[in-house]
Design a protein around this motif. Sequence first.
Motif, short mmCIF file in Angstrom:
data_model
loop_
_atom_site.label_atom_id
_atom_site.label_comp_id
_atom_site.label_asym_id
_atom_site.label_seq_id
_atom_site.Cartn_x
_atom_site.Cartn_y
_atom_site.Cartn_z
N LEU A 26 -10.87 -9.01 -82.15
CA LEU A 26 -10.02 -8.34 -81.17
C LEU A 26 -8.66 -8.01 -81.76
O LEU A 26 -8.15 -8.74 -82.60
CB LEU A 26 -9.83 -9.24 -79.95
CG LEU A 26 -11.10 -9.61 -79.19
CD1 LEU A 26 -10.79 -10.64 -78.11
CD2 LEU A 26 -11.72 -8.37 -78.57
N GLY A 27 -8.07 -6.93 -81.29
CA GLY A 27 -6.72 -6.57 -81.69
C GLY A 27 -6.66 -5.90 -83.04
O GLY A 27 -7.64 -5.37 -83.56
N VAL A 28 -5.48 -5.93 -83.64
CA VAL A 28 -5.23 -5.20 -84.88
C VAL A 28 -5.92 -5.82 -86.09
O VAL A 28 -5.94 -5.22 -87.16
CB VAL A 28 -3.72 -5.04 -85.14
CG1 VAL A 28 -3.06 -4.22 -84.05
CG2 VAL A 28 -3.04 -6.38 -85.32
N GLY A 29 -6.51 -6.99 -85.92
CA GLY A 29 -7.29 -7.57 -87.02
C GLY A 29 -8.47 -6.71 -87.39
O GLY A 29 -8.98 -6.78 -88.51
N ALA A 30 -8.91 -5.84 -86.48
CA ALA A 30 -10.02 -4.94 -86.74
C ALA A 30 -9.58 -3.68 -87.51
O ALA A 30 -10.41 -2.93 -87.99
CB ALA A 30 -10.68 -4.53 -85.42
N ASP A 31 -8.28 -3.48 -87.64
CA ASP A 31 -7.77 -2.31 -88.38
C ASP A 31 -8.04 -2.46 -89.87
O ASP A 31 -8.13 -3.56 -90.40
CB ASP A 31 -6.25 -2.17 -88.19
CG ASP A 31 -5.86 -1.63 -86.83
OD1 ASP A 31 -6.75 -1.31 -86.02
OD2 ASP A 31 -4.64 -1.56 -86.58
N TYR A 90 1.06 -6.41 -86.45
CA TYR A 90 0.25 -7.08 -87.48
C TYR A 90 0.80 -8.47 -87.78
O TYR A 90 0.04 -9.43 -87.90
CB TYR A 90 0.20 -6.25 -88.76
CG TYR A 90 -0.56 -4.96 -88.61
CD1 TYR A 90 -1.96 -4.96 -88.59
CD2 TYR A 90 0.10 -3.75 -88.46
CE1 TYR A 90 -2.66 -3.78 -88.44
CE2 TYR A 90 -0.60 -2.57 -88.31
CZ TYR A 90 -1.98 -2.59 -88.30
OH TYR A 90 -2.67 -1.42 -88.14
N GLN A 91 2.11 -8.57 -87.89
CA GLN A 91 2.73 -9.88 -88.18
C GLN A 91 2.43 -10.88 -87.06
O GLN A 91 2.11 -12.04 -87.34
CB GLN A 91 4.24 -9.71 -88.36
CG GLN A 91 4.60 -8.93 -89.59
CD GLN A 91 6.07 -8.51 -89.61
OE1 GLN A 91 6.71 -8.44 -88.56
NE2 GLN A 91 6.58 -8.22 -90.79
#
Length: 115
Positions: free
Chosen positions: A20-25, A59-60
């Motif tokens: 979930l979230g920006v970890g998938a970017d 991201y941070q």
Amino acid sequence: MVTLLFATAVRAEEMAFYVLGVGADSCERFIAAAEEQPPGTYKAIGNPDGPYVNAISKYQQWMMGYVSAVNAARGDEGMQIKLDLTEMDSWMRNWCSRNQRRTVFHALQAFVKSH
């Protein structure tokens, strides 16, 4: 304020699950967001609806939450990751620069394994 959550299936060590979230970017997107700020920093601009922060901040925050969860799972204080954001951000930028097609999640997995 609108919060968007994105999910994608990720294959990690023969196990598929949703991130979930920006970890998938992609790391490529992470590097693009990181270019405008030194490691461990972000830009915030105040406005009536709350502060606007630039892209690297999301991201941070995700990275710190992920490492905090790993530390909670490890339990033993001697096994926990105790680096500041600048060190972690620098490590992630280096790894992602070499692995731009991988995801932020994959980068954090590698970070955790190396620490």
